[in-house]
Design an enzyme around this catalytic site. Structure first.
Site, PDB file in Angstrom:
ATOM      1  N   CYS A 137      -3.877   3.538   4.126  1.00 53.00           N
ATOM      2  CA  CYS A 137      -3.451   4.725   3.393  1.00 53.00           C
ATOM      3  C   CYS A 137      -4.273   5.958   3.739  1.00 53.00           C
ATOM      4  O   CYS A 137      -3.844   7.074   3.476  1.00 53.00           O
ATOM      5  CB  CYS A 137      -3.484   4.464   1.892  1.00 53.00           C
ATOM      6  SG  CYS A 137      -5.131   4.128   1.246  1.00 53.00           S
ATOM      7  N   GLU A 196       0.851  -1.185   0.000  1.00 49.47           N
ATOM      8  CA  GLU A 196       0.000   0.000   0.000  1.00 49.47           C
ATOM      9  C   GLU A 196       0.885   1.232   0.000  1.00 49.47           C
ATOM     10  O   GLU A 196       1.704   1.405   0.884  1.00 49.47           O
ATOM     11  CB  GLU A 196      -0.885  -0.005   1.248  1.00 49.47           C
ATOM     12  CG  GLU A 196      -1.838   1.144   1.332  1.00 49.47           C
ATOM     13  CD  GLU A 196      -2.886   1.142   0.242  1.00 49.47           C
ATOM     14  OE1 GLU A 196      -3.042   2.161  -0.447  1.00 49.47           O
ATOM     15  OE2 GLU A 196      -3.552   0.109   0.069  1.00 49.47           O
TER      16      GLU A 196
END
Length: 109
Positions: free
Chosen positions: A39, A4
């Site tokens: 994120c 990520e």
């Protein structure tokens, strides 16, 4: 393998914010989902100086409300031989935890 690559996500708290709600929402956003490793979780908090202490106090209250019993807040249970499973993510080693502590301490004045 999933990697990520999210961006940085600051949160900004001003004197116009409802401080208890802001603290609770920021805490929830950071510690939910893989100990905040998402994120979209807040990476850092910018707080207006005039509400800094109030926000800090409310943030601690929010963390205690979300996770009232963990090995971070009650290490004496581990030391007494009782089995207790923490409800927040752990650092991989004492050395890494100390590194993060040193980083945090270096930003406090």
């Amino acid at each position: 393998v999933l990697l990520e690559l999210g961006g940085k996500n600051p949160t900004i708290v001003t004197k116009n914010a409802h401080i208890p709600s802001a603290a609770l929402r920021i805490a929830w956003g950071k510690i939910t989902g893989n100990a905040g490793q998402l994120c979209v979780s807040p990476d850092y908090i910018l707080v207006e100086e005039s509400v800094k202490q109030q926000f800090t106090n409310e943030l601690f209250k929010a963390l205690d409300k979300l996770y009232p019993l963990s090995t971070y807040s009650m290490p004496s249970l581990e030391e007494s031989g009782q089995t207790m499973y923490g409800d927040v993510g752990k650092m991989i080693s004492v050395e890494h935890a100390q590194r993060v502590t040193d980083l945090i301490d270096s930003t406090c004045q």
